[in-house]
Design a protein around this motif. Sequence first.
Motif, PDB file in Angstrom:
ATOM      1  N   SER A 130      -6.342   5.061  -1.738  1.00 24.68           N
ATOM      2  CA  SER A 130      -5.662   4.515  -0.634  1.00 24.68           C
ATOM      3  C   SER A 130      -5.370   3.109  -0.858  1.00 24.68           C
ATOM      4  O   SER A 130      -6.187   2.139  -1.591  1.00 24.68           O
ATOM      5  CB  SER A 130      -6.691   4.392   0.767  1.00 24.68           C
ATOM      6  OG  SER A 130      -6.182   3.718   1.472  1.00 24.68           O
ATOM      7  N   ILE A 131      -3.904   2.639  -0.504  1.00 25.68           N
ATOM      8  CA  ILE A 131      -3.679   1.131  -0.690  1.00 25.68           C
ATOM      9  C   ILE A 131      -2.827   0.880   0.934  1.00 25.68           C
ATOM     10  O   ILE A 131      -2.439   1.938   1.388  1.00 25.68           O
ATOM     11  CB  ILE A 131      -2.872   0.845  -1.806  1.00 25.68           C
ATOM     12  CG1 ILE A 131      -1.669   1.547  -1.751  1.00 25.68           C
ATOM     13  CG2 ILE A 131      -3.585   1.270  -2.946  1.00 25.68           C
ATOM     14  CD1 ILE A 131      -0.301   1.082  -2.806  1.00 25.68           C
ATOM     15  N   CYS A 132      -2.527  -0.154   1.039  1.00 29.36           N
ATOM     16  CA  CYS A 132      -1.717  -0.547   2.286  1.00 29.36           C
ATOM     17  C   CYS A 132      -0.207  -0.817   1.503  1.00 29.36           C
ATOM     18  O   CYS A 132       0.023  -1.214   0.299  1.00 29.36           O
ATOM     19  CB  CYS A 132      -2.077  -1.870   3.139  1.00 29.36           C
ATOM     20  SG  CYS A 132      -2.326  -2.985   2.158  1.00 29.36           S
ATOM     21  N   GLY A 140      -1.559  -4.910  -0.423  1.00 28.10           N
ATOM     22  CA  GLY A 140      -1.052  -3.599  -1.177  1.00 28.10           C
ATOM     23  C   GLY A 140      -0.193  -4.223  -2.151  1.00 28.10           C
ATOM     24  O   GLY A 140      -0.344  -3.412  -3.180  1.00 28.10           O
ATOM     25  N   GLU A 162      -0.640   5.783   1.387  1.00 29.98           N
ATOM     26  CA  GLU A 162      -0.473   4.526   1.708  1.00 29.98           C
ATOM     27  C   GLU A 162      -0.548   4.213   3.139  1.00 29.98           C
ATOM     28  O   GLU A 162      -0.021   4.962   3.999  1.00 29.98           O
ATOM     29  CB  GLU A 162       1.216   4.160   1.275  1.00 29.98           C
ATOM     30  CG  GLU A 162       1.533   2.788   1.515  1.00 29.98           C
ATOM     31  CD  GLU A 162       2.984   2.516   0.966  1.00 29.98           C
ATOM     32  OE1 GLU A 162       3.933   2.344   1.995  1.00 29.98           O
ATOM     33  OE2 GLU A 162       3.359   2.781  -0.216  1.00 29.98           O
ATOM     34  N   ALA A 169      -5.589   1.336   5.577  1.00 35.80           N
ATOM     35  CA  ALA A 169      -6.109   1.546   4.246  1.00 35.80           C
ATOM     36  C   ALA A 169      -7.513   1.915   3.961  1.00 35.80           C
ATOM     37  O   ALA A 169      -8.045   2.903   3.422  1.00 35.80           O
ATOM     38  CB  ALA A 169      -5.647   0.501   3.229  1.00 35.80           C
ATOM     39  N   GLY A 181     -10.324   3.245  -2.313  1.00 35.30           N
ATOM     40  CA  GLY A 181      -9.192   2.410  -1.817  1.00 35.30           C
ATOM     41  C   GLY A 181      -9.174   1.130  -2.049  1.00 35.30           C
ATOM     42  O   GLY A 181     -10.333   0.508  -2.203  1.00 35.30           O
TER      43      GLY A 181
END
Length: 250
Positions: A130-132, A140, A162, A169, A181
Amino acid sequence: MKPLRSIALAAGLLLACASARAAQTNVAVAANFTDAAKEIAAAFKLKTGHEAVLSFGASGQFYTQITQGAPFQVLLSADDSRPKKLVEDGLALADSRFTYAIGKLVLWSKSPGLVTGEETLKVATFAKLSICNPAAAPYGLAAVETMKSLGLYDTLKPKLVEGATITQAYQFVETGNAEIGFVALSQLTGSEAGSRWVVPQALYNPIRQDAVLLKTGAGNEAARAFIAFLRGPEARAIIEKYGYVLDGQS
């Protein structure tokens, strides 16, 4: 009894005057700063009587909203580029801009022992990371920079999930929709659950989080007071408590 009634009346008048002077400001706050901002706003109200009404989201989205006339007076961004751009756009006051916090990126999992360091990314036994959104959220972007610094971005890209903000996230990992994440250290304050790796600063550009007073807040007493309070010792102590580094510290 008369002296007591007089004292009560005077106290009531003082409270009424203080209430009449209290003002309100709308503050756009980067999602990673949610918990710290709530605590700062409470301390601000206790000390000044003014109310900071907080809205949370991605810095890029706030920038767009402000340029389109959104009714904010203060921006607490997760980067330094958007407040700078707002000054250049003529929408914010240059002399009000300052770095209120420097963020730390963390690789985190709810599973104990899953995260052991950069080796976790190299082995990549997880299905989802998970990332932003790196275009709208600086954390992110820092996550992408970290993966690229390690030479792993192309390998890990198919595994990325995303979120629009750092909050989403974090929620992907919290709810089990991703095993692992990139989140903000501030989101893990007060909890030792799971496993984590505080990403070395050498792997990504510093996340300098700038605040700025928008021109719509120039005549707003509460907005000016909030910016001043954010620079003060009470707010700075809260900011440090949530795992941020203050400007000028190593």
